[in-house]
Write a protein that holds these residues in place. Structure first.
Motif, PDB file in Angstrom:
ATOM      1  N   GLU A 122       0.689  -1.228   0.038  1.00  0.00           N
ATOM      2  CA  GLU A 122      -0.140  -0.038  -0.109  1.00  0.00           C
ATOM      3  C   GLU A 122       0.933   1.505   0.035  1.00  0.00           C
ATOM      4  O   GLU A 122       1.789   1.348   0.630  1.00  0.00           O
ATOM      5  CB  GLU A 122      -0.842  -0.059   1.046  1.00  0.00           C
ATOM      6  CG  GLU A 122      -1.979   1.065   1.219  1.00  0.00           C
ATOM      7  CD  GLU A 122      -2.785   1.115   2.425  1.00  0.00           C
ATOM      8  OE1 GLU A 122      -3.439   1.690   2.857  1.00  0.00           O
ATOM      9  OE2 GLU A 122      -2.778  -0.188   3.039  1.00  0.00           O
ATOM     10  N   LYS A 151      -5.994  -4.163   3.435  1.00  0.00           N
ATOM     11  CA  LYS A 151      -5.868  -2.920   3.670  1.00  0.00           C
ATOM     12  C   LYS A 151      -5.664  -2.519   5.140  1.00  0.00           C
ATOM     13  O   LYS A 151      -6.390  -3.223   5.848  1.00  0.00           O
ATOM     14  CB  LYS A 151      -6.759  -1.961   2.997  1.00  0.00           C
ATOM     15  CG  LYS A 151      -6.521  -0.431   3.162  1.00  0.00           C
ATOM     16  CD  LYS A 151      -7.864   0.131   2.566  1.00  0.00           C
ATOM     17  CE  LYS A 151      -7.526   1.786   2.571  1.00  0.00           C
ATOM     18  NZ  LYS A 151      -6.271   2.004   1.868  1.00  0.00           N
ATOM     19  N   LYS A 199      -5.888  -4.480  10.301  1.00  0.00           N
ATOM     20  CA  LYS A 199      -5.858  -4.992   8.767  1.00  0.00           C
ATOM     21  C   LYS A 199      -7.348  -5.522   8.572  1.00  0.00           C
ATOM     22  O   LYS A 199      -7.769  -6.303   9.330  1.00  0.00           O
ATOM     23  CB  LYS A 199      -4.584  -6.036   8.638  1.00  0.00           C
ATOM     24  CG  LYS A 199      -4.649  -6.498   7.218  1.00  0.00           C
ATOM     25  CD  LYS A 199      -3.287  -7.130   7.054  1.00  0.00           C
ATOM     26  CE  LYS A 199      -3.597  -8.443   7.789  1.00  0.00           C
ATOM     27  NZ  LYS A 199      -1.985  -9.436   7.353  1.00  0.00           N
ATOM     28  N   THR A 221      -3.384   1.187  -3.208  1.00  0.00           N
ATOM     29  CA  THR A 221      -4.411   1.661  -2.060  1.00  0.00           C
ATOM     30  C   THR A 221      -4.428   0.570  -1.062  1.00  0.00           C
ATOM     31  O   THR A 221      -5.177   0.572  -0.065  1.00  0.00           O
ATOM     32  CB  THR A 221      -5.835   2.308  -2.312  1.00  0.00           C
ATOM     33  OG1 THR A 221      -6.409   1.408  -3.148  1.00  0.00           O
ATOM     34  CG2 THR A 221      -5.643   3.694  -3.126  1.00  0.00           C
ATOM     35  N   ALA A 222      -3.927  -0.724  -1.306  1.00  0.00           N
ATOM     36  CA  ALA A 222      -3.959  -1.837  -0.475  1.00  0.00           C
ATOM     37  C   ALA A 222      -2.694  -2.669  -0.927  1.00  0.00           C
ATOM     38  O   ALA A 222      -1.934  -2.145  -1.618  1.00  0.00           O
ATOM     39  CB  ALA A 222      -5.069  -2.694  -0.927  1.00  0.00           C
TER      40      ALA A 222
END
Length: 234
Positions: free
Chosen positions: A39, A58, A65, A89-90
């Motif tokens: 990420e 994420k 998490k 984004t992850a």
């Protein structure tokens, strides 16, 4: 191309188009538990999973998490960053030996422009995934751990399950922490709920393996509710 299209997104494409797709890709092999991308890293392209399994996770602002989804052979990874040229984004991590084919962003976008059927399937995939995440939010907000975990076990069994003498093997080995992160609960709650299911004769446990022995009882707990484990799970 031998073995058919590398992903359901490319079904119906001519052999020449599939060969072009694979020609512009690079193959990478990973062992179990290896990071594919983190990420916050710059996103340079997409990955098509040829074999193995991957979890996409994420971290929240508190460090907790959440596993967003599981992916296996034929699925695509990193497609959400294709149109904004931003960061991942992850983070993606392998669950077992995994082979991926990486395609750079510009090359993949060029392919989409010349193959509109694939573009439409990608839009369909993204829309289906949005609906799945909406359902997941409602599920976490309003349903208890029994319902959520029962539904998760049934989804895993539907996607990966194998019949054995011990019952319906989920077909994928996940740690208790992984199960908790997918279901949106603490590890302690997941362990306690699995023990409860075992005591009620719904499942049996053999180390990290889980076997469903009374599917009917689990179904009674998991009332119909739209939850997507994988983006092309119908």
């Amino acid at each position: 191309m031998a073995g058919g299209p590398p992903s359901w997104l490319f079904e119906g494409q001519q052999e020449q188009a599939l060969e072009h797709l694979m020609d512009m890709s690079r193959e990478f092999n990973y062992g179990p538990g290896e990071i594919i991308f983190q990420e916050g890293q710059p996103a340079f392209g997409v990955y098509i999973i040829s074999s193995g399994k991957v979890k996409l996770s994420k971290y929240g602002s508190t460090g907790k998490k959440q596993i967003l989804k599981l992916l296996s052979a034929g699925e695509i990874l990193g497609e959400k960053t294709m149109f904004d040229n931003e960061i991942y984004t992850a983070h993606a991590k392998t669950l077992e030996d995994t082979t991926l084919h990486f395609i750079e962003r510009t090359a993949f976008l060029d392919y989409l422009q010349t193959h509109p059927a694939v573009s439409l399937r990608l839009i369909e995939k993204l829309c289906r995934e949005i609906k799945g995440f909406q359902g997941k939010l409602v599920e976490i907000a309003y349903e208890d751990s029994n319902e959520r975990l029962a539904r998760l076990l049934l989804l895993l069994a539907k996607e990966y399950g194998e019949d054995t003498d011990q019952g319906l093997d989920l077909g994928i080995e996940l740690s208790r922490a992984d199960i908790a992160e997918i279901a949106g609960m603490t590890t302690e709650t997941a362990i306690r709920t699995l023990s409860k299911f075992k005591d009620r004769g719904m499942i049996t446990l053999d180390g990290s393996k889980i076997f469903i022995v009374n599917k009917e009882q689990l179904n009674k707990l998991a009332e119909p509710f739209l939850v997507v484990l994988k983006e092309n799970l119908l």
